[in-house]
Design a protein around this motif. Structure first.
Motif, PDB file in Angstrom:
ATOM      1  N   GLU A  79       5.503   0.473 -11.569  1.00  0.00           N
ATOM      2  CA  GLU A  79       6.318   0.170 -10.398  1.00  0.00           C
ATOM      3  C   GLU A  79       6.101   1.242  -9.335  1.00  0.00           C
ATOM      4  N   LEU A  80       5.728   0.803  -8.120  1.00  0.00           N
ATOM      5  CA  LEU A  80       5.389   1.724  -7.046  1.00  0.00           C
ATOM      6  C   LEU A  80       6.580   2.136  -6.199  1.00  0.00           C
ATOM      7  N   THR A  81       7.573   1.285  -6.096  1.00  0.00           N
ATOM      8  CA  THR A  81       8.607   1.475  -5.079  1.00  0.00           C
ATOM      9  C   THR A  81       9.419   2.743  -5.285  1.00  0.00           C
ATOM     10  N   SER A  82       9.551   3.191  -6.504  1.00  0.00           N
ATOM     11  CA  SER A  82      10.382   4.365  -6.771  1.00  0.00           C
ATOM     12  C   SER A  82       9.575   5.648  -6.924  1.00  0.00           C
ATOM     13  N   LEU A  83       8.253   5.576  -6.796  1.00  0.00           N
ATOM     14  CA  LEU A  83       7.422   6.748  -7.050  1.00  0.00           C
ATOM     15  C   LEU A  83       7.389   7.684  -5.846  1.00  0.00           C
ATOM     16  N   SER A  84       7.378   8.972  -6.123  1.00  0.00           N
ATOM     17  CA  SER A  84       7.155   9.970  -5.075  1.00  0.00           C
ATOM     18  C   SER A  84       5.688   9.945  -4.668  1.00  0.00           C
ATOM     19  N   GLU A  85       5.375  10.565  -3.531  1.00  0.00           N
ATOM     20  CA  GLU A  85       3.990  10.617  -3.086  1.00  0.00           C
ATOM     21  C   GLU A  85       3.110  11.331  -4.108  1.00  0.00           C
ATOM     22  N   ARG A  86       3.644  12.360  -4.743  1.00  0.00           N
ATOM     23  CA  ARG A  86       2.872  13.089  -5.748  1.00  0.00           C
ATOM     24  C   ARG A  86       2.509  12.193  -6.918  1.00  0.00           C
ATOM     25  N   ARG A  87       3.433  11.356  -7.352  1.00  0.00           N
ATOM     26  CA  ARG A  87       3.158  10.462  -8.477  1.00  0.00           C
ATOM     27  C   ARG A  87       2.343   9.244  -8.057  1.00  0.00           C
ATOM     28  N   LEU A  88       2.372   8.919  -6.778  1.00  0.00           N
ATOM     29  CA  LEU A  88       1.539   7.820  -6.287  1.00  0.00           C
ATOM     30  C   LEU A  88       0.065   8.207  -6.213  1.00  0.00           C
ATOM     31  N   ARG A  89      -0.195   9.459  -5.958  1.00  0.00           N
ATOM     32  CA  ARG A  89      -1.562   9.903  -5.681  1.00  0.00           C
ATOM     33  C   ARG A  89      -2.588   9.444  -6.723  1.00  0.00           C
ATOM     34  N   PRO A  90      -2.312   9.562  -8.046  1.00  0.00           N
ATOM     35  CA  PRO A  90      -3.323   9.104  -9.007  1.00  0.00           C
ATOM     36  C   PRO A  90      -3.595   7.604  -8.964  1.00  0.00           C
ATOM     37  N   LEU A  91      -2.639   6.823  -8.420  1.00  0.00           N
ATOM     38  CA  LEU A  91      -2.801   5.375  -8.359  1.00  0.00           C
ATOM     39  C   LEU A  91      -3.542   4.913  -7.112  1.00  0.00           C
ATOM     40  N   ARG A  92      -3.512   5.707  -6.065  1.00  0.00           N
ATOM     41  CA  ARG A  92      -4.058   5.263  -4.781  1.00  0.00           C
ATOM     42  C   ARG A  92      -5.544   4.885  -4.836  1.00  0.00           C
ATOM     43  N   LEU A 138       0.807  -1.214   0.000  1.00  0.00           N
ATOM     44  CA  LEU A 138       0.000   0.000   0.000  1.00  0.00           C
ATOM     45  C   LEU A 138       0.843   1.268   0.000  1.00  0.00           C
ATOM     46  N   ARG A 139       2.137   1.117   0.087  1.00  0.00           N
ATOM     47  CA  ARG A 139       3.088   2.228   0.211  1.00  0.00           C
ATOM     48  C   ARG A 139       2.785   3.097   1.432  1.00  0.00           C
ATOM     49  N   LEU A 140       2.298   2.440   2.505  1.00  0.00           N
ATOM     50  CA  LEU A 140       2.237   3.086   3.802  1.00  0.00           C
ATOM     51  C   LEU A 140       3.608   3.040   4.466  1.00  0.00           C
ATOM     52  N   ARG A 141       4.444   2.153   3.982  1.00  0.00           N
ATOM     53  CA  ARG A 141       5.842   2.069   4.407  1.00  0.00           C
ATOM     54  C   ARG A 141       6.689   1.779   3.181  1.00  0.00           C
ATOM     55  N   ARG A 142       7.773   2.513   3.033  1.00  0.00           N
ATOM     56  CA  ARG A 142       8.667   2.290   1.895  1.00  0.00           C
ATOM     57  C   ARG A 142       9.600   1.120   2.210  1.00  0.00           C
ATOM     58  N   PRO A 143       9.652   0.117   1.360  1.00  0.00           N
ATOM     59  CA  PRO A 143      10.540  -1.019   1.624  1.00  0.00           C
ATOM     60  C   PRO A 143      12.000  -0.651   1.443  1.00  0.00           C
ATOM     61  N   GLN A 144      12.858  -1.423   2.090  1.00  0.00           N
ATOM     62  CA  GLN A 144      14.298  -1.179   1.948  1.00  0.00           C
ATOM     63  C   GLN A 144      14.817  -1.658   0.589  1.00  0.00           C
ATOM     64  N   SER A 145      14.218  -2.705   0.062  1.00  0.00           N
ATOM     65  CA  SER A 145      14.604  -3.166  -1.274  1.00  0.00           C
ATOM     66  C   SER A 145      13.484  -4.026  -1.838  1.00  0.00           C
ATOM     67  N   GLY A 146      13.648  -4.397  -3.091  1.00  0.00           N
ATOM     68  CA  GLY A 146      12.610  -5.139  -3.796  1.00  0.00           C
ATOM     69  C   GLY A 146      11.802  -4.204  -4.685  1.00  0.00           C
ATOM     70  N   ARG A 147      10.888  -4.797  -5.439  1.00  0.00           N
ATOM     71  CA  ARG A 147      10.073  -4.038  -6.382  1.00  0.00           C
ATOM     72  C   ARG A 147       8.613  -4.446  -6.243  1.00  0.00           C
ATOM     73  N   ILE A 148       7.736  -3.479  -6.372  1.00  0.00           N
ATOM     74  CA  ILE A 148       6.294  -3.718  -6.325  1.00  0.00           C
ATOM     75  C   ILE A 148       5.677  -3.091  -7.563  1.00  0.00           C
ATOM     76  N   TRP A 149       5.068  -3.935  -8.382  1.00  0.00           N
ATOM     77  CA  TRP A 149       4.370  -3.466  -9.565  1.00  0.00           C
ATOM     78  C   TRP A 149       2.867  -3.565  -9.319  1.00  0.00           C
ATOM     79  N   PHE A 150       2.144  -2.498  -9.654  1.00  0.00           N
ATOM     80  CA  PHE A 150       0.689  -2.520  -9.568  1.00  0.00           C
ATOM     81  C   PHE A 150       0.111  -1.992 -10.873  1.00  0.00           C
TER      82      PHE A 150
END
Length: 237
Positions: free
Chosen positions: A74-87, A58-70
């Motif tokens: 890919e969510l893991t590298s997105l800023s909060e601003r870029r995450l907002r449209p996906l939430r 849910l990107r309530l916590r940023r992981p230390q490593s790994g990748r999450i695709w939704f």
């Protein structure tokens, strides 16, 4: 599972996820996928890393490593601003039905809020959508006028599900959604979730410590122990 860098075809694709809290590794190299319309369970005892995995997805916590695709992103590298449209398309339902809702706001206002925040409905259409959401989860229209403490635990969890549905998600992360409820209410919530999945084509990531429930509810189950997914999971049917 292949861990190639190519974009995944699954709705959710988690690859080699690691989540740490200081020196403690809560999630250690976890990988799994969830397809559209599929329920994948994360099963295991308390403290095994299930909820930490859910919070990372849910990107309530940023992981230390790994990748999450939704949904191809890919969510893991997105800023909060870029995450907002996906939430809106990736929504949670939490364990405590009362704690996940504001005690000071009526249910109708809490269902209307995501519609307004994300611009999902014109202002004039918001009340009608709120009434539709209440009906979808089996609540009477009068429940919209109440505060959370005026509802039963089952009604309150239905309101939480309605709030998640307000954003028209593709995937819902269900973090122990019935474990805080009286046993007599659990079957109703589980059946509601199954009906919604069938009607709306939702994908579910289902966090649970009850082996009987995950066998009944999930298409596939991954067993977590010590932050890792074991090879001892099972598949329904």
């Amino acid at each position: 599972m292949s861990h190639a860098s190519t974009a995944p075809t699954a709705l959710l694709d988690v690859r080699d996820l690691v989540v740490r809290y200081g020196p403690v590794t809560a999630v250690d190299g976890v990988s799994f996928t969830v397809a559209a319309g599929e329920t994948v369970g994360l099963y295991g005892p308390s403290g095994c890393g299930k909820s930490s995995t859910a919070h990372a997805v849910l990107r309530l916590r940023r992981p230390q490593s790994g990748r999450i695709w939704f949904d191809g992103t890919e969510l893991t590298s997105l800023s909060e601003r870029r995450l907002r449209p996906l939430r809106p398309r990736l929504q949670p339902v939490f364990q405590d039905p009362y704690g996940s809702l504001s005690p000071r706001r009526r249910i109708r206002d809490q269902l209307a809020e995501p519609l307004r925040v994300h611009g999902l409905r014109a202002p004039a259409a918001v009340p009608g959508r709120v009434a539709e959401l209440l009906g979808l989860v089996g609540l009477e229209p009068s429940c919209g006028d109440r505060f959370p403490h005026e509802l039963s635990g089952g009604q309150c969890q239905r309101a939480g599900i309605a709030r998640a549905l307000a954003c028209e998600p593709r995937l819902i992360v269900l973090d122990e959604p019935v474990s805080a409820l009286d046993p007599s209410l659990r079957a109703g919530i589980v059946n509601l979730l199954l009906d919604l999945q069938q009607d709306l084509g939702l994908g579910y990531l289902f966090i649970c410590h009850d082996p009987v429930l995950v066998r009944h509810f999930c298409d596939r189950v991954l067993t977590m122990r010590g932050g890792r997914v074991s090879t001892g999971g099972w598949q329904s049917g």
